[in-house]
Design an enzyme around this catalytic site. Structure first.
Site, PDB file in Angstrom:
ATOM      1  CG  HIS A  34      40.319  40.264  37.671  1.00 18.14           C
ATOM      2  ND1 HIS A  34      39.064  40.046  37.129  1.00 18.14           N
ATOM      3  CD2 HIS A  34      40.139  40.429  39.005  1.00 18.14           C
ATOM      4  CE1 HIS A  34      38.171  40.077  38.112  1.00 18.14           C
ATOM      5  NE2 HIS A  34      38.788  40.305  39.255  1.00 18.14           N
ATOM      6  CB  ILE A  68      33.007  32.760  30.689  1.00 26.24           C
ATOM      7  CG1 ILE A  68      32.824  33.773  31.831  1.00 26.24           C
ATOM      8  CG2 ILE A  68      33.585  31.452  31.201  1.00 26.24           C
ATOM      9  CD1 ILE A  68      31.749  33.395  32.821  1.00 26.24           C
TER      10      ILE A  68
HETATM   11  C1  GRF Z   1      40.275  46.657  32.752  1.00 22.57           C
HETATM   12  O1  GRF Z   1      40.017  47.256  33.989  1.00 22.57           O
HETATM   13  C2  GRF Z   1      40.592  45.184  32.920  1.00 22.57           C
HETATM   14  O2  GRF Z   1      41.228  44.889  34.121  1.00 22.57           O
HETATM   15  C3  GRF Z   1      39.217  44.586  32.915  1.00 22.57           C
HETATM   16  O3  GRF Z   1      38.511  45.313  31.942  1.00 22.57           O
HETATM   17  C4  GRF Z   1      39.041  46.636  31.873  1.00 22.57           C
HETATM   18  C5  GRF Z   1      39.352  46.922  30.424  1.00 22.57           C
HETATM   19  O4  GRF Z   1      39.602  48.278  30.213  1.00 22.57           O
HETATM   20  N1  GRF Z   1      39.277  43.165  32.646  1.00 22.57           N
HETATM   21  P1  GRF Z   1      39.987  48.800  28.751  1.00 22.57           P
HETATM   22  O5  GRF Z   1      38.908  48.306  27.786  1.00 22.57           O
HETATM   23  O6  GRF Z   1      41.334  48.250  28.420  1.00 22.57           O
HETATM   24  O7  GRF Z   1      39.995  50.290  28.865  1.00 22.57           O
END
Ligand code: GRF
Length: 197
Positions: free
Chosen positions: A108, A91
């Site tokens: 997200h 955060i």
């Molecule tokens: C994704 O699902 C994103 O939405 C979330 O964290 C994940 C990251 O995945 N915030 P990666 O590290 O890009 O594979």
């Protein structure tokens, strides 16, 4: 050309998708650097694509604010037009957000405003959702509360687990991120419209 700085904490598959797109000469953005809060496995993608990277570990700082001040200094050295949080699991303090807003976006794994927070996929399943998805939004001072830019839906199967559902979401959110960053770069999305008065 839009200069993008990507922040990650994990496997960086979305970073990889963006780096792959940005390697094409007609893509309107480039990744100037990748930052992380630890030795994330996803930093290997930055290395493979020849993108500079840096780590600012909160464990090395006395407070979240002093950590964020160093993160801010590292980012400012690259003078990015846009900061993309792609699986960055920290955060960001209000002062950091104010320094860059509205030029920070986050990816997200849910259809915000439903299921904010760090367990969005688990929360959607526990809630019995039949549809979830992914959101790209502007980062504000809250947790996953900023204005939504783009969303894509994913159907939840009755036998989905947190792992299978998150994998399905990741398949659609990679092109979502690539497309949204391109729209910002082309001015089809004007993030400045989201500046606080
Ligand atoms: C994704 O699902 C994103 O939405 C979330 O964290 C994940 C990251 O995945 N915030 P990666 O590290 O890009 O594979």
């Amino acid at each position: 050309m839009l200069d993008v700085l990507v922040l990650i904490s994990g496997s960086g598959s979305n970073l990889r998708a963006l780096a792959t797109a940005a390697a094409h000469e007609d893509y309107p953005a480039r990744i100037v650097a990748v930052g992380s809060d630890g030795e994330a496995s996803g930093l290997a993608h930055a290395e493979e694509f020849g993108i500079p990277s840096f780590v600012v570990d909160p464990g090395a700082f006395e407070s979240r604010e002093s950590w964020a001040d160093e993160l801010r200094a590292q980012i400012e050295a690259w003078n990015p037009d846009l900061i993309v949080c792609a699986g960055f699991m920290r955060i960001l303090p209000a002062g950091f957000v104010r320094a860059f807003a509205p030029r920070i976006i986050n990816l997200h794994p849910a259809l915000l405003p439903r299921y904010p927070g760090a367990h969005a996929v688990r929360d959607a399943l526990a809630d019995g959702a039949t549809v979830t998805g992914s959101t790209v939004h502007i980062v504000d001072e809250g947790v996953d509360t900023g204005p939504v830019l783009r969303q894509v839906e994913v159907a939840v199967a009755s036998d989905d687990t947190e792992g299978t559902l998150h994998d399905k979401i990741k398949v659609i959110e990679r092109p979502l991120l690539v497309a949204t960053v391109a729209e910002i770069a082309r001015g089809e999305i004007n993030v400045k419209e989201y500046a606080r008065a």
